[in-house]
Motif scaffolding. Structure first.
Motif, PDB file in Angstrom:
ATOM      1  N   ASN A  14       0.992 -12.534   5.621  1.00 22.21           N
ATOM      2  CA  ASN A  14       1.136 -13.958   5.253  1.00 22.21           C
ATOM      3  C   ASN A  14       2.147 -13.302   3.309  1.00 22.21           C
ATOM      4  O   ASN A  14       3.546 -14.451   2.633  1.00 22.21           O
ATOM      5  CB  ASN A  14       0.600 -14.927   4.149  1.00 22.21           C
ATOM      6  CG  ASN A  14       0.328 -15.976   4.881  1.00 22.21           C
ATOM      7  OD1 ASN A  14      -0.144 -16.467   6.342  1.00 22.21           O
ATOM      8  ND2 ASN A  14      -1.207 -15.631   4.978  1.00 22.21           N
ATOM      9  N   CYS A  15       2.621 -12.255   2.921  1.00 22.55           N
ATOM     10  CA  CYS A  15       3.454 -11.793   2.156  1.00 22.55           C
ATOM     11  C   CYS A  15       3.899 -10.090   2.496  1.00 22.55           C
ATOM     12  O   CYS A  15       3.261  -9.510   2.868  1.00 22.55           O
ATOM     13  CB  CYS A  15       2.520 -11.511   0.657  1.00 22.55           C
ATOM     14  SG  CYS A  15       3.467 -10.930  -0.059  1.00 22.55           S
ATOM     15  N   ALA A  16       5.390 -10.599   2.944  1.00 19.35           N
ATOM     16  CA  ALA A  16       5.790  -9.324   2.851  1.00 19.35           C
ATOM     17  C   ALA A  16       5.733  -7.975   1.987  1.00 19.35           C
ATOM     18  O   ALA A  16       5.323  -8.147   0.562  1.00 19.35           O
ATOM     19  CB  ALA A  16       7.041  -9.273   3.160  1.00 19.35           C
ATOM     20  N   GLU A  17       5.247  -6.835   2.905  1.00 19.80           N
ATOM     21  CA  GLU A  17       5.451  -5.407   1.599  1.00 19.80           C
ATOM     22  C   GLU A  17       6.456  -4.258   1.908  1.00 19.80           C
ATOM     23  O   GLU A  17       6.762  -4.469   3.388  1.00 19.80           O
ATOM     24  CB  GLU A  17       3.867  -4.614   1.563  1.00 19.80           C
ATOM     25  CG  GLU A  17       2.677  -5.809   1.331  1.00 19.80           C
ATOM     26  CD  GLU A  17       1.521  -4.851   1.083  1.00 19.80           C
ATOM     27  OE1 GLU A  17       1.623  -3.889   1.755  1.00 19.80           O
ATOM     28  OE2 GLU A  17       0.404  -5.326   0.849  1.00 19.80           O
ATOM     29  N   PRO A  18       6.646  -3.765   0.884  1.00 20.48           N
ATOM     30  CA  PRO A  18       8.062  -2.816   1.066  1.00 20.48           C
ATOM     31  C   PRO A  18       7.718  -1.595   2.091  1.00 20.48           C
ATOM     32  O   PRO A  18       5.905  -1.512   2.696  1.00 20.48           O
ATOM     33  CB  PRO A  18       7.986  -1.876   0.212  1.00 20.48           C
ATOM     34  CG  PRO A  18       6.914  -2.065  -1.513  1.00 20.48           C
ATOM     35  CD  PRO A  18       6.784  -3.596  -0.423  1.00 20.48           C
ATOM     36  N   LEU A  19       8.345  -1.261   2.788  1.00 19.80           N
ATOM     37  CA  LEU A  19       7.668  -0.646   3.603  1.00 19.80           C
ATOM     38  C   LEU A  19       7.356   1.609   3.316  1.00 19.80           C
ATOM     39  O   LEU A  19       5.749   1.791   3.606  1.00 19.80           O
ATOM     40  CB  LEU A  19       8.857  -0.149   5.355  1.00 19.80           C
ATOM     41  CG  LEU A  19       8.372   1.213   6.310  1.00 19.80           C
ATOM     42  CD1 LEU A  19       7.012   0.725   7.007  1.00 19.80           C
ATOM     43  CD2 LEU A  19       9.537   1.788   6.965  1.00 19.80           C
ATOM     44  N   PHE A  20       8.310   1.679   2.473  1.00 19.53           N
ATOM     45  CA  PHE A  20       8.165   2.714   1.371  1.00 19.53           C
ATOM     46  C   PHE A  20       7.890   2.726   0.314  1.00 19.53           C
ATOM     47  O   PHE A  20       8.362   1.540  -0.865  1.00 19.53           O
ATOM     48  CB  PHE A  20       9.157   3.493   1.353  1.00 19.53           C
ATOM     49  CG  PHE A  20       9.541   4.469   3.201  1.00 19.53           C
ATOM     50  CD1 PHE A  20       8.688   5.393   3.745  1.00 19.53           C
ATOM     51  CD2 PHE A  20      10.103   3.391   4.468  1.00 19.53           C
ATOM     52  CE1 PHE A  20       8.568   5.568   4.967  1.00 19.53           C
ATOM     53  CE2 PHE A  20      10.771   3.646   5.216  1.00 19.53           C
ATOM     54  CZ  PHE A  20       9.297   5.388   5.817  1.00 19.53           C
ATOM     55  N   GLU A  21       7.296   2.691  -0.950  1.00 18.07           N
ATOM     56  CA  GLU A  21       6.517   2.590  -2.152  1.00 18.07           C
ATOM     57  C   GLU A  21       7.814   3.811  -2.717  1.00 18.07           C
ATOM     58  O   GLU A  21       8.681   4.453  -2.406  1.00 18.07           O
ATOM     59  CB  GLU A  21       5.477   3.366  -2.624  1.00 18.07           C
ATOM     60  CG  GLU A  21       4.354   3.126  -1.549  1.00 18.07           C
ATOM     61  CD  GLU A  21       4.043   1.928  -1.549  1.00 18.07           C
ATOM     62  OE1 GLU A  21       4.531   1.231  -2.498  1.00 18.07           O
ATOM     63  OE2 GLU A  21       3.301   1.058  -0.836  1.00 18.07           O
ATOM     64  N   GLN A  22       8.213   3.292  -4.063  1.00 13.23           N
ATOM     65  CA  GLN A  22       9.258   3.965  -4.844  1.00 13.23           C
ATOM     66  C   GLN A  22       9.568   5.602  -4.516  1.00 13.23           C
ATOM     67  O   GLN A  22       9.970   6.106  -5.285  1.00 13.23           O
ATOM     68  CB  GLN A  22       8.572   3.818  -6.467  1.00 13.23           C
ATOM     69  CG  GLN A  22       8.914   2.380  -6.579  1.00 13.23           C
ATOM     70  CD  GLN A  22       9.224   1.654  -7.470  1.00 13.23           C
ATOM     71  OE1 GLN A  22       9.101   2.025  -8.870  1.00 13.23           O
ATOM     72  NE2 GLN A  22       9.732   0.579  -8.185  1.00 13.23           N
ATOM     73  N   SER A  23       7.529   5.835  -4.406  1.00 10.46           N
ATOM     74  CA  SER A  23       7.857   7.209  -4.401  1.00 10.46           C
ATOM     75  C   SER A  23       7.959   8.126  -3.046  1.00 10.46           C
ATOM     76  O   SER A  23       7.935   9.214  -2.347  1.00 10.46           O
ATOM     77  CB  SER A  23       6.344   7.772  -4.918  1.00 10.46           C
ATOM     78  OG  SER A  23       5.337   7.755  -3.594  1.00 10.46           O
ATOM     79  N   ASN A  24       8.744   6.746  -2.306  1.00 12.84           N
ATOM     80  CA  ASN A  24       9.194   7.629  -1.021  1.00 12.84           C
ATOM     81  C   ASN A  24       7.863   7.507   0.171  1.00 12.84           C
ATOM     82  O   ASN A  24       8.055   7.532   1.001  1.00 12.84           O
ATOM     83  CB  ASN A  24       9.841   8.817  -0.753  1.00 12.84           C
ATOM     84  CG  ASN A  24      10.703   8.534   0.556  1.00 12.84           C
ATOM     85  OD1 ASN A  24      11.141   6.888   1.135  1.00 12.84           O
ATOM     86  ND2 ASN A  24      11.375   9.664   1.038  1.00 12.84           N
ATOM     87  N   SER A  25       6.220   7.617  -0.197  1.00  9.19           N
ATOM     88  CA  SER A  25       5.879   7.246   0.368  1.00  9.19           C
ATOM     89  C   SER A  25       4.985   6.132   1.689  1.00  9.19           C
ATOM     90  O   SER A  25       6.067   5.193   0.860  1.00  9.19           O
ATOM     91  CB  SER A  25       4.063   7.818  -0.402  1.00  9.19           C
ATOM     92  OG  SER A  25       3.888   6.562  -1.059  1.00  9.19           O
ATOM     93  N   LEU A  26       5.023   6.889   2.519  1.00 10.14           N
ATOM     94  CA  LEU A  26       4.539   4.962   3.001  1.00 10.14           C
ATOM     95  C   LEU A  26       3.835   4.241   2.792  1.00 10.14           C
ATOM     96  O   LEU A  26       1.979   4.385   2.693  1.00 10.14           O
ATOM     97  CB  LEU A  26       4.506   5.375   5.132  1.00 10.14           C
ATOM     98  CG  LEU A  26       3.976   4.834   5.586  1.00 10.14           C
ATOM     99  CD1 LEU A  26       5.309   4.421   6.397  1.00 10.14           C
ATOM    100  CD2 LEU A  26       3.785   5.037   6.986  1.00 10.14           C
ATOM    101  N   ASN A  27       4.026   3.090   2.976  1.00 11.49           N
ATOM    102  CA  ASN A  27       2.634   1.725   3.387  1.00 11.49           C
ATOM    103  C   ASN A  27       1.444   2.081   3.602  1.00 11.49           C
ATOM    104  O   ASN A  27       1.120   2.166   4.678  1.00 11.49           O
ATOM    105  CB  ASN A  27       3.125   0.286   3.310  1.00 11.49           C
ATOM    106  CG  ASN A  27       2.587  -0.946   2.619  1.00 11.49           C
ATOM    107  OD1 ASN A  27       1.370  -0.741   2.925  1.00 11.49           O
ATOM    108  ND2 ASN A  27       3.501  -1.345   2.196  1.00 11.49           N
ATOM    109  N   ILE A  28       0.531   1.653   2.935  1.00 11.31           N
ATOM    110  CA  ILE A  28      -0.805   2.338   3.399  1.00 11.31           C
ATOM    111  C   ILE A  28      -1.154   1.186   4.526  1.00 11.31           C
ATOM    112  O   ILE A  28      -1.960   1.959   5.528  1.00 11.31           O
ATOM    113  CB  ILE A  28      -1.883   2.385   2.262  1.00 11.31           C
ATOM    114  CG1 ILE A  28      -3.437   2.575   2.500  1.00 11.31           C
ATOM    115  CG2 ILE A  28      -2.262   0.703   1.605  1.00 11.31           C
ATOM    116  CD1 ILE A  28      -4.052   2.683   1.648  1.00 11.31           C
ATOM    117  N   ASN A  29      -0.413   0.478   4.657  1.00  8.62           N
ATOM    118  CA  ASN A  29      -0.445  -0.447   5.854  1.00  8.62           C
ATOM    119  C   ASN A  29      -0.321  -0.389   6.691  1.00  8.62           C
ATOM    120  O   ASN A  29      -0.375  -1.254   7.831  1.00  8.62           O
ATOM    121  CB  ASN A  29      -0.707  -2.581   5.283  1.00  8.62           C
ATOM    122  CG  ASN A  29      -1.429  -2.585   4.522  1.00  8.62           C
ATOM    123  OD1 ASN A  29      -2.639  -2.989   4.545  1.00  8.62           O
ATOM    124  ND2 ASN A  29      -1.175  -4.005   3.374  1.00  8.62           N
TER     125      ASN A  29
END
Length: 262
Positions: A14-29
């Motif tokens: 139900n809630c979008a998350e960014p694909l990449f975090e600010q550190s350019n790491s990949l979203n854990i999901n």
């Protein structure tokens, strides 16, 4: 150009998350071993969000446990000058290629990518596929845009060489969509032009313009939800089909009738 990649999974339905975090790491999901569906919208002259988007997300995630990435290129698509939006399609593809290379560095694979593009989004998908030399797993073009793309060479539009498998639904081939076949398989529901239930008078306003065009989206969604198969008959023309010349699915002779969508 500013592009946002909004990621959805069954863990964040139900809630979008960014694909990449600010550190350019990949979203854990994001699971690199799962199939990834990329949804790309088309021309948005008023800047409004596509009315079909939330339902499309629901259908995709109910159907399969996948990563879904919504490509928001609204800043490039929101203009009263259609030609400007057309020019931006290649820029969007180049930007997407950078994100994709980052995903590949994290262990994702091109053959697990399924791009679903509506209108101009279909051609963006094709341009991405060209950058990666046709190694994407699948591209689905939902009534790829016709104006400025009809009659163009395969290098300047979606083409069957852009992915391992390219399927296309044409629902407004005499209006906003492209008429010629551009995929490995091209579906022309109801002849690919006038769709049942769409307004026949310009007095109906914007729905008169976009109803046939958007029908490709709803047909694809319906193919995922329904237990009824949308059987399609290979045929030289819609006229031949209506004359009863193309209603035979003789599997023993290799003339199978493909199913739309899925």
């Amino acid at each position: 150009m500013e592009i946002s990649l909004m990621m959805y999974t069954r863990n964040n339905f139900n809630c979008a998350e960014p694909l990449f975090e600010q550190s350019n790491s990949l979203n854990i999901n994001f699971n690199v071993s799962k199939k990834t569906v990329w949804l790309i919208h088309g021309y948005r002259p008023t800047g409004s969000a596509p009315v079909w988007l939330q339902n499309f997300l629901r259908v995709l995630l109910n159907q399969d446990d996948v990563n879904v990435i919504v490509v928001d290129w609204n800043r490039g698509a929101t203009t009263l000058l259609y030609n400007r939006a057309v020019r931006n399609t290649r820029k969007v593809a180049v930007s997407l290629s950078r994100y994709i290379r980052n995903l590949l560095d994290h262990g994702a694979s091109l053959h697990n990518f399924h791009f679903i593009g509506m209108s101009l989004g279909a051609h963006i998908s094709g341009f991405v596929g060209k950058i990666f030399q046709g190694q994407l797993g699948r591209i689905t073009g939902l009534d790829p845009a016709g104006p400025k793309f009809s009659g163009k060479s395969p290098n300047d539009r979606l083409a069957y060489t852009d992915a391992k498998f390219v399927d296309v639904i044409h629902s407004d081939a005499n209006g906003l969509g492209i008429k010629e076949p551009v995929g490995h398989i091209d579906f022309y529901p109801n002849g690919g032009k006038t769709q049942p239930g769409c307004p026949k008078s310009i007095l109906s306003g914007i729905q008169y313009i976009k109803c046939d065009h958007q029908r490709a989206v709803y047909l694809f969604m319906a193919s995922l939800e329904t237990k009824c198969n949308f059987v399609s008959f290979p045929c030289p023309s819609y006229e031949d089909f209506k004359a009863g010349s193309c209603v035979d699915c003789d599997y023993n002779k290799g003339k199978s009738c493909p199913r739309l969508g899925k």
